[in-house]
Design a protein around this motif. Structure first.
Motif, short mmCIF file in Angstrom:
data_model
loop_
_atom_site.label_atom_id
_atom_site.label_comp_id
_atom_site.label_asym_id
_atom_site.label_seq_id
_atom_site.Cartn_x
_atom_site.Cartn_y
_atom_site.Cartn_z
N GLY A 52 8.38 6.64 8.91
CA GLY A 52 7.82 7.46 9.75
C GLY A 52 8.49 8.67 10.30
O GLY A 52 9.57 8.53 10.35
N ALA A 53 8.10 9.90 10.06
CA ALA A 53 8.96 11.05 10.34
C ALA A 53 9.84 11.17 11.42
O ALA A 53 11.12 11.26 11.54
N ILE A 56 12.48 8.26 11.28
CA ILE A 56 13.48 8.66 10.27
C ILE A 56 14.49 9.70 10.83
O ILE A 56 15.72 9.61 10.74
N ASN A 164 0.82 4.76 8.85
CA ASN A 164 1.16 4.53 10.33
C ASN A 164 1.74 5.65 11.10
O ASN A 164 2.79 6.00 10.48
N ALA A 165 1.46 6.18 12.09
CA ALA A 165 1.82 7.16 13.04
C ALA A 165 1.67 6.61 14.33
O ALA A 165 1.41 7.03 15.08
N ALA A 169 6.64 4.15 13.83
CA ALA A 169 6.89 5.36 13.23
C ALA A 169 7.61 6.50 14.15
O ALA A 169 8.06 7.64 13.54
N THR A 170 7.99 6.16 15.27
CA THR A 170 8.68 6.96 16.14
C THR A 170 9.62 6.27 17.10
O THR A 170 9.78 4.95 16.81
N THR A 175 2.44 9.05 17.33
CA THR A 175 1.65 10.27 17.15
C THR A 175 0.12 9.86 17.18
O THR A 175 -0.28 9.96 18.27
N GLN A 203 1.03 0.69 4.87
CA GLN A 203 1.44 0.96 5.95
C GLN A 203 0.29 0.92 7.29
O GLN A 203 0.48 0.15 8.41
N GLY A 242 -0.97 11.22 11.36
CA GLY A 242 0.25 11.95 11.79
C GLY A 242 0.73 13.15 10.62
O GLY A 242 -0.19 13.33 9.94
N ALA A 243 2.04 13.39 10.52
CA ALA A 243 2.43 14.48 9.46
C ALA A 243 3.82 14.21 9.37
O ALA A 243 4.73 13.82 10.29
N ASP A 244 4.21 14.50 7.99
CA ASP A 244 5.56 14.56 7.64
C ASP A 244 6.23 15.93 7.68
O ASP A 244 7.42 16.08 7.64
N ASN A 254 1.13 14.57 4.73
CA ASN A 254 1.01 13.20 5.37
C ASN A 254 0.98 12.25 4.17
O ASN A 254 0.81 12.55 2.88
N LYS A 255 0.84 11.00 4.50
CA LYS A 255 0.80 9.99 3.40
C LYS A 255 -0.34 10.01 2.56
O LYS A 255 -1.27 10.66 3.02
N PHE A 322 2.97 11.42 -1.05
CA PHE A 322 2.39 12.17 0.16
C PHE A 322 1.40 13.16 -0.54
O PHE A 322 1.58 13.28 -1.67
O1 MRU Z 1 6.23 6.88 3.75
P1 MRU Z 1 6.20 6.75 5.21
O2 MRU Z 1 5.64 5.41 5.63
O3 MRU Z 1 7.30 7.22 6.02
O4 MRU Z 1 5.09 7.66 5.78
C1 MRU Z 1 4.49 7.96 6.92
C2 MRU Z 1 3.51 8.87 7.32
O5 MRU Z 1 3.03 9.51 6.24
C3 MRU Z 1 3.18 9.07 8.72
O6 MRU Z 1 1.94 9.53 9.05
C4 MRU Z 1 4.32 10.36 9.22
O7 MRU Z 1 5.42 9.94 9.04
C5 MRU Z 1 3.97 10.64 10.78
S1 MRU Z 1 4.75 9.49 11.70
C6 MRU Z 1 4.55 9.68 12.99
#
Ligand code: MRU
Length: 354
Positions: A52-53, A56, A164-165, A169-170, A175, A203, A242-244, A254-255, A322
């Protein structure tokens, strides 16, 4: 048990180890890992033990702090060189989520700004404080995204989400799922969340459905190819993802599968929102064409999760992690600063995102 109360990323009490909840084991096992060497921190990000961005980003900030603490001696040039080498290594663990390089650059800026004026022990403490700030800010920003997102919801709404956002993921709240957590705090008990399973790493099934169900939300899991019929049946009022990495024009990565959901939402006339902190917006990238897309191992498609391989030996496999959703399909982008509507580049500028 409520997954919202699980800490995703932290620092150990002696501040020598990065602590992460191993998300590859969820929902069956809750296990924390304490990591203090460069290879295991890299591996944890690469293998999605922490993912999750925003999470990470927090893991990278604590990771580089833990590694910086290992530097011996008082040679400042040597420290800077060591720091940059470890930073480059962690930065190469995953390419798409911009929060990884964003957090590492922020840590590097702290080092550059203080290298001359501080001793090495002082500088290490200052880096630790910056990592704490990144984590605490992430919790605040996620709550704020949740408040803005809640302003778009109505009692009884069905929300579709992909991947999963959420809180996992945070640092907390998430998000795309943050509005649901804030709604619960306000006493709303009538939202319905539909979680796309999210092949191949699941996820949606393993993490989003787990989060929502343990929070007490009415939760339905669907395979990715069931989103269309679920929309056609009138179950979905709004899509939150969500978004990466978001480009300046509002295209966003995003995913894998997100862009398909956006196309379906447009067809069925359902509002489609991307929810992300401003740290996920990369104004140096004009459009989604410039976003690097991570390619992952074929075994994730052919073998992982199955007792037996589920594809013929030797078949070619395509496994981009993605995809990029075109800005023309996006109703709005919800950040901690408010909701951006098209044209997104101008909206971001007005919000002070540079
Ligand atoms: O490969 P992942 O599980 O890290 O991908 C996560 C996503 O695509 C989430 O939607 C994105 O990181 C937003 S998390 C708030």
């Amino acid at each position: 048990m409520n997954a919202l109360n699980l800490t995703t990323v932290d620092i150990s009490t002696d501040r020598k180890r990065l602590v992460i909840l191993d998300q590859t084991l969820l929902p069956n096992e809750i296990k924390y890992l304490e990591l203090d060497d460069r290879e295991s921190i890299y591996e944890a990000i690469k293998k999605l033990r922490v993912r999750g961005a925003p999470a990470i980003g927090v893991a990278a900030a604590y990771g580089i702090y833990v590694l910086a603490r290992k530097f011996d001696g008082d040679d400042k040039d040597g420290f800077a060189e060591f720091f940059r080498r470890e930073k480059g290594y962690l930065n190469s663990s995953r390419p798409t989520a911009v929060n990884l390089s964003w957090a590492l650059r922020r840590m590097e800026a702290v080092m550059d700004d203080n290298l001359q004026s501080m001793t090495i022990p002082e500088l290490k403490d200052r880096l630790g404080k910056e990592a704490d700030d990144i984590r605490d800010e992430d919790i605040r920003l996620s709550r704020s995204i949740g408040e803005h997102g809640l302003s778009l919801l109505h009692h009884g709404d069905g929300i579709l989400t992909h991947c999963n956002a959420g809180s996992l993921a945070t640092a907390k709240y998430g998000t795309a799922l943050a509005p649901v957590y804030i709604a619960l705090e306000h006493g709303w008990n009538d939202l319905h969340v539909y979680c796309d399973e999210t092949r191949p790493l699941l996820q949606g099934a393993r993490l989003s459905a787990f989060e929502m169900q343990t929070a007490g939300v009415d939760t339905t899991l669907l395979c990715d190819n069931m989103a269309s019929i679920t929309m056609k049946r009138g179950k979905i009022n709004i899509v939150f993802v969500g978004a990466d990495r978001v480009a300046a024009n509002g295209d966003f990565a995003n995913k894998i599968g997100t862009s398909g959901v956006a196309i379906l939402a447009r067809y069925y006339g359902i509002p489609f929102y991307c929810l992300a902190p401003s740290s996920t917006i990369d104004m140096s990238i004009r459009s989604g064409d410039d976003i690097p897309i991570e390619e992952r191992a074929p075994e994730e498609v052919t073998e992982m999760w199955y007792k037996h391989r589920m594809a013929p030996e030797g078949v070619k496999v395509c496994n981009p992690a993605f995809d990029v959703t075109d800005h023309s399909l996006v109703t709005g982008i919800i950040t901690e600063k408010g909701i951006a509507y098209p044209p997104f580049d101008r909206a971001f500028e007005r919000m002070g995102i540079r």
